[in-house]
Design an enzyme around this catalytic site. Structure first.
Site, PDB file in Angstrom:
ATOM      1  CB  ALA A  23      39.355  31.618 -10.498  1.00  0.00           C
ATOM      2  CG  ASP A  24      34.330  31.792 -12.772  1.00  0.00           C
ATOM      3  OD1 ASP A  24      34.568  30.583 -12.656  1.00  0.00           O
ATOM      4  OD2 ASP A  24      33.436  32.370 -12.140  1.00  0.00           O
ATOM      5  CG  MET A  25      36.646  36.594 -16.020  1.00  0.00           C
ATOM      6  SD  MET A  25      35.267  36.384 -17.167  1.00  0.00           S
ATOM      7  CE  MET A  25      35.568  37.756 -18.288  1.00  0.00           C
TER       8      MET A  25
END
Length: 394
Positions: free
Chosen positions: A178-180
């Protein structure tokens, strides 16, 4: 870093040369977004609070006292330290903002407004600013001020519920997906907003959320539910709209196999020496093969168990049948083809050598060369002290 080719810091891509970015973010998503912009040539001023980016402490492992999570997403940046709770430091930040093209933040909207670090505040200083906000749930809605991490976003998105074995519990993806994804979305949207500003002269507010970026990642699983009520379930990666699209065991190591169309289906059975099985009328379409998935999987598994993985991969490569190994991170990092493409390297910057994963995008046959290694905390504060102080005060 043993065996990694050593790359000297250089000029890199210059597509965003002249674009100055104030990066107020921490952890992974925001720093990844600004690093992508830096790889295309933007100047990144990484504004860190006293003590630094949270990710600086995420270890072990560490390299020369620096977290290797941090160094993965922070090359090409200049680090300055400002305490944004302090009025003088906020005034210095505003001085820098007047000269900036982009501000990236990952603070929840309430925190942005409390410190006067929201879009409206920066737009007052520079009306054509591109303000990119990366939060867990977006700038609006009932969850907008909830705190969030990658793990939380993966749970909200549904990806954890459909990841794992059928008889096991939900599983997180083995990377901060999700961060990336949100970081990549933020970089893409920022570039689009900059392009529009070039045409119109107008600034923009970019609103990216971890949950929405991660949920969009599931589009091909959500769409069948929205359109036909089909609810996907955990299946150990064996359930797909493509009838045969999963991992299989061999006599030694596992492999992946994707028989994604009728041509590949027939080439596979010809390659394994049972062309007649592939020509059976009850298997003539993907829809029919899905109905007989269990029988087909059992048949394929019995064949693949007779020889080692590398035998099958060589055979399938020659027959143009999509198949591959299930690599460990160690396997990937030592993959000859990826190294030849320049994806993994050790960056030399002065007396420092830091492992890096490259941009992985080639333009005109070239890949991005980093301009500098990930910065030490506050390494460049002296370069921007005067510039910030000359800006408007609070």
């Amino acid at each position: 870093m043993e065996g990694l080719p050593v790359v000297e810091a250089g000029a890199g891509f210059t597509f965003l040369s002249g674009i100055k970015v104030l990066d107020l973010t921490t952890s992974v998503a925001g720093p990844y977004a600004s690093m992508l912009l830096s790889d295309f040539g933007a100047e990144i001023i990484k504004v860190e609070r006293p003590g630094g980016d949270d990710a600086r402490g995420w270890g072990p492992p560490f390299l020369d006292g620096e977290s290797l999570w941090f160094t993965a997403v922070n090359r090409n940046k200049k680090s300055i330290v400002l305490d944004l709770e302090d009025a003088t430091d906020r005034a210095n930040l505003r001085g820098l903002a007047v000269q900036a093209d982009v501000v990236i933040t990952n603070q929840p909207p309430k925190a942005q407004r409390k410190l006067g670090l929201d879009y409206e505040a920066f737009a007052t200083l520079r009306p054509d600013i591109i303000f990119t906000s990366i939060t867990g749930f977006g700038l609006t809605g009932e969850r907008s001020d909830l705190t969030c991490y990658d793990l939380i976003a993966e749970g909200y998105s549904g990806v954890m519920d459909i990841t794992g074995e059928a008889d096991g519990g939900p599983q997180k993806i083995g990377a901060p997906a999700a961060d990336m994804l949100a970081g990549q979305d933020a970089a893409m949207a920022t570039i689009a907003a900059l392009f529009d500003r070039m045409r119109t002269g107008k600034g923009h507010l970019v609103d990216v959320s971890l949950v929405e970026s991660m949920t969009r990642f599931l589009s091909c699983r959500v769409s069948p539910y929205l359109g036909a009520g089909e609810v996907p379930a955990r299946s150990g990666g064996t359930d797909s709209v493509i009838a045969i699209y999963q991992q299989f065991a061999t006599s030694d190591l596992s492999l992946t196999l994707g028989l994604g169309n009728d041509g590949i289906w027939h080439r596979f059975w010809k390659a394994v020496g049972d062309q007649a099985y592939g020509e059976r009328p009850e298997f003539r379409s993907n829809t029919l093969r899905r109905a007989s998935r269990n029988e087909i999987v059992a048949k394929i598994q019995s064949i693949l168990l007779t020889s080692p993985r590398d035998h099958w991969l060589t055979l399938f490569a020659g027959a143009r049948v999509p198949a591959g190994p299930i690599n460990t991170v160690e396997d990937v990092a030592s993959d000859r083809a990826l190294r030849e493409r320049g994806l993994f390297f050790a960056l030399r910057d002065g007396d420092r050598i830091v492992p890096q994963i490259g941009l992985g995008i080639r333009i005109d046959g070239r890949t991005a060369i980093p301009r500098s290694a990930p910065p030490r905390l506050g390494e460049h504060s002296h370069e921007y002290a005067t510039a910030g102080a000359t800006g408007p005060s609070v």
